[in-house]
Design a protein around this motif. Sequence first.
Motif, PDB file in Angstrom:
ATOM      1  N   THR A   1       0.832  -1.200   0.000  1.00 34.33           N
ATOM      2  CA  THR A   1       0.000   0.000   0.000  1.00 34.33           C
ATOM      3  C   THR A   1       0.869   1.253   0.000  1.00 34.33           C
ATOM      4  O   THR A   1       2.044   1.212   0.364  1.00 34.33           O
ATOM      5  CB  THR A   1      -0.924   0.006   1.235  1.00 34.33           C
ATOM      6  OG1 THR A   1      -1.859   1.071   1.114  1.00 34.33           O
ATOM      7  CG2 THR A   1      -0.138   0.206   2.518  1.00 34.33           C
ATOM      8  N   TYR A   2       0.245   2.348  -0.412  1.00 38.36           N
ATOM      9  CA  TYR A   2       0.867   3.659  -0.319  1.00 38.36           C
ATOM     10  C   TYR A   2      -0.072   4.556   0.476  1.00 38.36           C
ATOM     11  O   TYR A   2      -1.206   4.829   0.047  1.00 38.36           O
ATOM     12  CB  TYR A   2       1.124   4.253  -1.700  1.00 38.36           C
ATOM     13  CG  TYR A   2       1.732   5.641  -1.652  1.00 38.36           C
ATOM     14  CD1 TYR A   2       3.083   5.787  -1.345  1.00 38.36           C
ATOM     15  CD2 TYR A   2       0.972   6.780  -1.867  1.00 38.36           C
ATOM     16  CE1 TYR A   2       3.659   7.053  -1.263  1.00 38.36           C
ATOM     17  CE2 TYR A   2       1.526   8.044  -1.795  1.00 38.36           C
ATOM     18  CZ  TYR A   2       2.872   8.176  -1.488  1.00 38.36           C
ATOM     19  OH  TYR A   2       3.445   9.431  -1.405  1.00 38.36           O
ATOM     20  N   ASP A   3       0.369   4.972   1.644  1.00 37.38           N
ATOM     21  CA  ASP A   3      -0.420   5.837   2.531  1.00 37.38           C
ATOM     22  C   ASP A   3      -1.776   5.256   2.888  1.00 37.38           C
ATOM     23  O   ASP A   3      -2.711   6.004   3.186  1.00 37.38           O
ATOM     24  CB  ASP A   3      -0.601   7.224   1.902  1.00 37.38           C
ATOM     25  CG  ASP A   3       0.660   8.064   2.044  1.00 37.38           C
ATOM     26  OD1 ASP A   3       1.576   7.646   2.787  1.00 37.38           O
ATOM     27  OD2 ASP A   3       0.725   9.142   1.423  1.00 37.38           O
ATOM     28  N   GLY A   4      -1.915   3.953   2.837  1.00 37.30           N
ATOM     29  CA  GLY A   4      -3.122   3.302   3.315  1.00 37.30           C
ATOM     30  C   GLY A   4      -4.295   3.295   2.355  1.00 37.30           C
ATOM     31  O   GLY A   4      -5.144   2.418   2.416  1.00 37.30           O
ATOM     32  N   ASP A   5      -4.371   4.268   1.422  1.00 40.36           N
ATOM     33  CA  ASP A   5      -5.545   4.389   0.563  1.00 40.36           C
ATOM     34  C   ASP A   5      -5.351   3.807  -0.828  1.00 40.36           C
ATOM     35  O   ASP A   5      -6.321   3.578  -1.539  1.00 40.36           O
ATOM     36  CB  ASP A   5      -5.957   5.855   0.416  1.00 40.36           C
ATOM     37  CG  ASP A   5      -6.548   6.402   1.702  1.00 40.36           C
ATOM     38  OD1 ASP A   5      -7.018   5.595   2.512  1.00 40.36           O
ATOM     39  OD2 ASP A   5      -6.521   7.628   1.890  1.00 40.36           O
TER      40      ASP A   5
ATOM     41  N   PRO B   1      -6.628   2.440  -6.730  1.00 39.76           N
ATOM     42  CA  PRO B   1      -7.376   2.721  -7.959  1.00 39.76           C
ATOM     43  C   PRO B   1      -6.988   4.020  -8.651  1.00 39.76           C
ATOM     44  O   PRO B   1      -7.597   4.385  -9.653  1.00 39.76           O
ATOM     45  CB  PRO B   1      -8.818   2.799  -7.447  1.00 39.76           C
ATOM     46  CG  PRO B   1      -8.692   3.361  -6.082  1.00 39.76           C
ATOM     47  CD  PRO B   1      -7.420   2.780  -5.529  1.00 39.76           C
ATOM     48  N   CYS B   2      -5.994   4.757  -8.129  1.00 39.71           N
ATOM     49  CA  CYS B   2      -5.582   5.996  -8.774  1.00 39.71           C
ATOM     50  C   CYS B   2      -4.084   6.172  -8.581  1.00 39.71           C
ATOM     51  O   CYS B   2      -3.433   5.381  -7.900  1.00 39.71           O
ATOM     52  CB  CYS B   2      -6.346   7.188  -8.202  1.00 39.71           C
ATOM     53  SG  CYS B   2      -6.204   7.326  -6.409  1.00 39.71           S
ATOM     54  N   GLY B   3      -3.529   7.191  -9.199  1.00 37.11           N
ATOM     55  CA  GLY B   3      -2.099   7.418  -9.165  1.00 37.11           C
ATOM     56  C   GLY B   3      -1.584   7.783  -7.779  1.00 37.11           C
ATOM     57  O   GLY B   3      -2.345   8.143  -6.871  1.00 37.11           O
ATOM     58  N   LYS B   4      -0.260   7.739  -7.632  1.00 33.50           N
ATOM     59  CA  LYS B   4       0.375   7.966  -6.332  1.00 33.50           C
ATOM     60  C   LYS B   4       0.011   9.315  -5.733  1.00 33.50           C
ATOM     61  O   LYS B   4      -0.318   9.411  -4.550  1.00 33.50           O
ATOM     62  CB  LYS B   4       1.888   7.847  -6.494  1.00 33.50           C
ATOM     63  CG  LYS B   4       2.677   8.120  -5.220  1.00 33.50           C
ATOM     64  CD  LYS B   4       4.174   8.007  -5.491  1.00 33.50           C
ATOM     65  CE  LYS B   4       4.975   8.364  -4.259  1.00 33.50           C
ATOM     66  NZ  LYS B   4       6.430   8.328  -4.519  1.00 33.50           N
ATOM     67  N   GLU B   5       0.073  10.353  -6.520  1.00 34.32           N
ATOM     68  CA  GLU B   5      -0.176  11.701  -6.016  1.00 34.32           C
ATOM     69  C   GLU B   5      -1.599  12.171  -6.296  1.00 34.32           C
ATOM     70  O   GLU B   5      -1.948  13.310  -6.011  1.00 34.32           O
ATOM     71  CB  GLU B   5       0.816  12.690  -6.648  1.00 34.32           C
ATOM     72  CG  GLU B   5       2.279  12.313  -6.455  1.00 34.32           C
ATOM     73  CD  GLU B   5       2.674  12.232  -4.994  1.00 34.32           C
ATOM     74  OE1 GLU B   5       2.017  12.880  -4.149  1.00 34.32           O
ATOM     75  OE2 GLU B   5       3.639  11.511  -4.685  1.00 34.32           O
ATOM     76  N   SER B   6      -2.432  11.305  -6.858  1.00 34.60           N
ATOM     77  CA  SER B   6      -3.785  11.712  -7.211  1.00 34.60           C
ATOM     78  C   SER B   6      -4.627  11.978  -5.973  1.00 34.60           C
ATOM     79  O   SER B   6      -4.508  11.300  -4.954  1.00 34.60           O
ATOM     80  CB  SER B   6      -4.453  10.623  -8.059  1.00 34.60           C
ATOM     81  OG  SER B   6      -5.815  10.925  -8.272  1.00 34.60           O
TER      82      SER B   6
ATOM     83  N   ASN C   1     -12.768   9.210  -2.146  1.00 40.58           N
ATOM     84  CA  ASN C   1     -13.956   8.384  -1.911  1.00 40.58           C
ATOM     85  C   ASN C   1     -13.617   6.897  -1.822  1.00 40.58           C
ATOM     86  O   ASN C   1     -14.515   6.067  -1.712  1.00 40.58           O
ATOM     87  CB  ASN C   1     -14.978   8.606  -3.029  1.00 40.58           C
ATOM     88  CG  ASN C   1     -15.511  10.019  -3.043  1.00 40.58           C
ATOM     89  OD1 ASN C   1     -15.674  10.639  -1.993  1.00 40.58           O
ATOM     90  ND2 ASN C   1     -15.779  10.535  -4.242  1.00 40.58           N
ATOM     91  N   ASP C   2     -12.340   6.582  -1.900  1.00 40.69           N
ATOM     92  CA  ASP C   2     -11.911   5.187  -1.878  1.00 40.69           C
ATOM     93  C   ASP C   2     -11.000   4.909  -0.691  1.00 40.69           C
ATOM     94  O   ASP C   2     -10.074   4.113  -0.780  1.00 40.69           O
ATOM     95  CB  ASP C   2     -11.186   4.822  -3.181  1.00 40.69           C
ATOM     96  CG  ASP C   2     -12.087   4.969  -4.392  1.00 40.69           C
ATOM     97  OD1 ASP C   2     -13.275   4.622  -4.270  1.00 40.69           O
ATOM     98  OD2 ASP C   2     -11.610   5.417  -5.437  1.00 40.69           O
TER      99      ASP C   2
END
Length: 556
Positions: free
Chosen positions: A326-330, A351-356, A361-362
């Motif tokens: 994971t990256y930052d939990g989300d 479901p989205c990019g690293k900095e997105s 909502n996810d």
Amino acid sequence: MFPKILTITLCLVCSTAFSYETSSYDQGTITVPSVVVGDKAYRVSLVVSPCTQTCVTIESAVEVTPPQNASGTYFDGELTVHSVDVSGKLYSASFQLSNLALYEFTLLNAELIGVKTDPNSMYFSWDTGYGTPAEEKPQRGFETIDGGFIACGSGGNDTANDVLIMKIDRNGNLVWQQQFGSTNNKSDIGYDCLEIEDGIIVAGAQTYSSSSTQERWLAKLDKETGSQIWERYYSIDQLGQEQRNDFVADAIHEVILGADGMLYATGYLGAELLGFAFMAQGGTSFLMKIDPKSGQLIDENIMSNQGLTFGSSVVESDGGIYVIGTYDGDKMGISFFNKDSLALEWTKFYPCGKESENCENDAGWGNLGLNATHGVGGGVVTVGHYPMEVKDETKEWEPFQIKVIKWKPTGGVPPYLELEWEQNYYNPREFEPIDGDHFMRNEAWGIVTVQKKDGYPNDGYIFVAGDGDETGDVDAKSTKFPDLPSSSIWMAYVGYLGVDGSRYWDDVYMTDSLTDPGNEAGEYISTTSDAGLMLFIDSDIKTENPNAFGFTKLIQ
């Protein structure tokens, strides 16, 4: 039809395993694959016959080789059939010889011992559990070369968790049990274990007695006794700008034996809490290459800001090493490394990019990468769980749904991985929503690859999870499966998928009786040499102690 249930019993303290092959009932005939009579065994057909009480008559009996897990026994006029599948309900039944001339037996009692929610699922074969006077929880496990099973995780002493590892034989008897860290009064954790040619490797984290920081830890154990051959600590003083006095916990979370004979390990550096850490609590991930003979660190890549904050799983596939976490939990992340140099080649986020910022909502979708396995024919398959929406937020319910994703490589060019298919699993006991809101938590922690060449029905993937309700105010009963425990009782949840994502079956399991049940959450899963499964269970009913390492064996 099979008789009404007369009595129901439950094994509260299981010091040995219960093992049997399931019999079948069809149109008035019970087929028992093996009945042991003295030193011989017979395949027996029993025909239900009319009498004042329910009776059966032996229609045929053919001698077979005595099996290890016999379906039934006959002794001194009493015939016991351990498990009979009657339209998805599993009964244990005892009969008394009542007419020798007709080979007729009269029913003494029948006990409901299980319910199948899916007609195609595997059968419960046996279970057992062991532990310490304190609480414990298995994290990983596997079948050994000699047909036994090893589980590892956390155990307890009077003040803190320790690394706990144990071995049982193929019949569920305890062979050995070892505890590491009991002298330091610190929170230690065993996250993974595996067998190599000359020993057992156990990985996790330990804290020195004089230290307040938790270090990555690896040990090699003797196969016969579990005694420690060597242990290694892998310390690091600094993580970028994060100093060690603020972030105190490092750990190896998973380790594999590569095709080249080296160990590959991932985990986290810089978590805030000692002992067990959730994926959102890591600081930086890593990939290590270690010599299994000595524990020497051959090479290491600390990912820093390049990739994941928590490495949960490591998989060898497509000519390299995948680290899933994971990256930052989300956000779930999948990183791909060159196997020789350990160079990070790319990272895919979902479901989205690293900095997105589009993942608002996810929240919690980082838990989708809790475990992973190699794909049949390439790629990687991930499993995890994520929060479901609750319309009425005042309920403070937190239902989770399971998601299995197959990732297909694109040959080292962007986007590197493509989502080939995904499947969601939820609520196998089919509890009805309350005011439109679901309340069950399905938490998936392990997945394995299975193949037809090894005796499984189809190539595919099987996951294990827990199925329970932690609302504290619902405790519902299933209308469809009323014989199963209420929602507040956790059960082990298992699902079987094909290589194309098709759903073969999913079902729930617990101990071999259903009255006054306790919690049995699935934590990890292993294939077995007889094309079955071993479930490693967080159980509070297999011993008299608060929790136990539970072992539940499934067969086809």
